[in-house]
Design a protein around this motif. Structure first.
Motif, short mmCIF file in Angstrom:
data_model
loop_
_atom_site.label_atom_id
_atom_site.label_comp_id
_atom_site.label_asym_id
_atom_site.label_seq_id
_atom_site.Cartn_x
_atom_site.Cartn_y
_atom_site.Cartn_z
N GLY A 1 0.87 -1.18 0.00
CA GLY A 1 0.00 0.00 0.00
C GLY A 1 0.90 1.23 0.00
N SER A 2 1.59 1.44 1.14
CA SER A 2 2.51 2.57 1.28
C SER A 2 3.74 2.10 2.05
N THR A 3 4.91 2.40 1.53
CA THR A 3 6.14 2.01 2.26
C THR A 3 6.20 2.72 3.62
N ASN A 4 5.64 3.94 3.70
CA ASN A 4 5.65 4.63 5.00
C ASN A 4 4.86 3.83 6.04
N ASP A 5 3.72 3.23 5.63
CA ASP A 5 2.92 2.44 6.58
C ASP A 5 3.71 1.24 7.08
N ARG B 1 1.19 7.89 -0.45
CA ARG B 1 0.62 9.20 -0.11
C ARG B 1 1.70 10.28 -0.08
N GLY B 2 1.24 11.50 -0.33
CA GLY B 2 2.13 12.64 -0.28
C GLY B 2 1.68 13.59 0.82
N ARG B 3 2.31 14.75 0.86
CA ARG B 3 1.91 15.76 1.84
C ARG B 3 0.49 16.20 1.54
N GLN C 1 -2.42 11.87 -3.13
CA GLN C 1 -2.00 10.53 -3.55
C GLN C 1 -0.63 10.60 -4.19
N TRP C 2 0.12 9.52 -4.10
CA TRP C 2 1.41 9.45 -4.79
C TRP C 2 1.41 8.18 -5.64
N PHE C 3 1.65 8.35 -6.94
CA PHE C 3 1.55 7.22 -7.87
C PHE C 3 2.89 6.50 -8.00
N ARG D 1 9.72 21.31 -13.23
CA ARG D 1 8.66 20.33 -13.02
C ARG D 1 9.08 19.34 -11.93
N LYS D 2 8.08 18.84 -11.25
CA LYS D 2 8.37 17.99 -10.09
C LYS D 2 8.73 16.58 -10.52
N LEU D 3 9.80 16.04 -9.96
CA LEU D 3 10.11 14.64 -10.23
C LEU D 3 10.30 13.80 -8.97
N ALA D 4 10.24 14.42 -7.82
CA ALA D 4 10.34 13.64 -6.58
C ALA D 4 9.67 14.41 -5.44
N GLY D 5 9.26 13.66 -4.42
CA GLY D 5 8.64 14.29 -3.25
C GLY D 5 9.06 13.57 -1.98
N VAL D 6 8.99 14.28 -0.88
CA VAL D 6 9.40 13.75 0.41
C VAL D 6 8.25 13.90 1.41
N LEU D 7 8.00 12.84 2.13
CA LEU D 7 6.96 12.88 3.17
C LEU D 7 7.54 12.35 4.48
N ILE E 1 10.40 8.77 0.58
CA ILE E 1 10.86 9.44 -0.64
C ILE E 1 10.27 8.73 -1.86
N GLY E 2 9.70 9.50 -2.75
CA GLY E 2 9.21 8.95 -4.01
C GLY E 2 9.88 9.68 -5.16
N VAL E 3 10.41 8.92 -6.13
CA VAL E 3 11.06 9.53 -7.29
C VAL E 3 10.40 8.97 -8.56
N ALA F 1 10.21 4.07 -4.50
CA ALA F 1 9.36 4.33 -3.34
C ALA F 1 10.09 3.73 -2.15
N LEU F 2 10.57 4.61 -1.29
CA LEU F 2 11.37 4.11 -0.16
C LEU F 2 11.03 4.87 1.11
N SER F 3 11.20 4.19 2.22
CA SER F 3 11.02 4.83 3.53
C SER F 3 12.17 4.41 4.43
N VAL F 4 12.74 5.39 5.10
CA VAL F 4 13.86 5.13 6.01
C VAL F 4 13.39 5.44 7.43
C1 BTN Z 1 4.85 14.68 -1.76
O1 BTN Z 1 5.27 15.01 -2.87
O2 BTN Z 1 3.87 15.23 -1.24
C2 BTN Z 1 5.56 13.59 -1.02
C3 BTN Z 1 5.52 12.27 -1.76
C4 BTN Z 1 6.17 11.16 -0.96
C5 BTN Z 1 5.97 9.81 -1.62
C6 BTN Z 1 6.75 8.72 -0.94
S1 BTN Z 1 6.83 7.24 -1.89
C7 BTN Z 1 7.51 6.40 -0.54
C8 BTN Z 1 6.79 6.86 0.71
N1 BTN Z 1 5.57 6.11 0.89
C9 BTN Z 1 4.48 6.86 0.77
O3 BTN Z 1 3.30 6.47 0.89
N2 BTN Z 1 4.83 8.13 0.50
C10 BTN Z 1 6.27 8.29 0.44
#
Ligand code: BTN
Length: 284
Positions: free
Chosen positions: A25-29, A54-56, A60-62, A135-141, A158-160, A70-73
């Motif tokens: 579902g989500s690596t953060n979960d 998910r994002g901030r 949603q984050w695809f 243009r956006k290519l990565a996001g951090v949550l 982190i999603g790239v 898609a990684l979580s530390v």
């Molecule tokens: C954003 O742009 O708002 C943040 C996006 C963060 C996406 C990453 S993908 C890995 C991790 N798991 C998630 O569900 N979200 C983050």
């Protein structure tokens, strides 16, 4: 990729643990659950595909299969510099989350700038996006995990977008999106990027309370000197006037954005329910 291959790829790095999943579902979960179950500091969760990323701001984050990172530390507070999270819960959590978010964004930026063309540098769109060619290519949550009043972990997600399959359709994003392969116009090995992002995370984590970190972040800050709008999330896009318009003037030591208003006054913008947009339409 599979668990064993990932362990081999990352064998030179001092990670707490590694978990690879073809689909989650989500690596953060998963990282939150692993942190609750006692994961070591700097444990890593990686997935090839996310069905509920998910994002901030509840976006949603695809992450379709094979398309991105898609990684979580899992970061334990006792292994962060004391100035970042010193005495939870009294610490200014906005400052901590802002710095941890910048840690992720800076690691992605530096990785891309080393791997990609130096004439198209990746930049940090404050507070949490990595952009290239505007243009956006990565996001951090960043999500904090508590046990009662005690902070037990910060989850750095982190999603790239690596291939075009990770780029959401224009109607589904509030900022133009791209992917690494589009920017460099050639195939990119996402697993090499993953390795390098972790190298940069490990290095900067030690220094994230330092002036050097702030300066590195500032050097990557997008839209410096440009007019931007800070949009409050709960305002109606159509009817409401812009929340705040000003020129990006830099960063304060707490990581808040310095915005120069039309009056010339400089005001801080703090991490929260806001996003930033350039005033002029970004070039496509
Ligand atoms: C954003 O742009 O708002 C943040 C996006 C963060 C996406 C990453 S993908 C890995 C991790 N798991 C998630 O569900 N979200 C983050």
């Amino acid at each position: 990729m599979d668990q064993r291959e990932l362990e081999t790829l990352l064998a030179d790095l001092p990670l707490g643990g590694i978990r690879y999943f073809p689909k989650v579902g989500s690596t953060n979960d998963l990282a939150i659950r692993w942190a609750q179950a006692g994961a070591a500091d700097f444990s890593l969760v990686v997935a090839d595909e996310q069905s509920a990323g998910r994002g901030r701001l509840n976006r949603q984050w695809f992450t379709p299969p094979g398309s991105g990172l898609a990684l979580s530390v899992i970061l334990r507070p006792e292994n962060l510099p004391v100035d970042v999270i010193s005495a939870p819960p009294q610490t200014d959590l906005h400052t901590a989350i802002t710095r941890l978010t910048a840690l992720g964004a800076l690691a992605v930026c530096e990785t891309l700038n080393e791997a990609l063309s130096p004439v198209l540098p990746a930049q940090i769109k404050w507070p949490n996006d990595v952009i290239a060619t505007r243009r956006k290519l990565a996001g951090v949550l960043v999500e904090l995990q508590w046990s009662g009043e005690k902070l037990i972990a910060a989850i750095l997600g982190i999603g790239v977008n690596v291939t075009s399959a990770a780029v959401p359709p224009p109607g589904e994003v509030n900022f133009p999106a791209t992917c690494v392969e589009e920017v460099v116009d050639s195939p990119v090995d996402r697993w090499v990027l993953l390795h390098d992002i972790l190298v940069h995370l490990l290095r900067w984590r030690e220094q994230m309370a330092s002036e050097k970190f702030l300066l590195a972040w500032l050097a990557r800050l997008a839209f410096r000197g440009e007019w931007v709008t800070i949009v409050l999330e709960n305002e109606s896009e159509q009817d409401a006037p812009p929340s705040l318009e000003g020129q990006v003037a830099g960063l304060n030591s707490d990581g808040s954005l310095r915005l120069r208003l039309r009056s010339g006054e400089i005001t801080p913008v703090h991490f929260g329910e806001i996003h930033l947009r350039p005033v002029d339409k970004p070039a496509n």
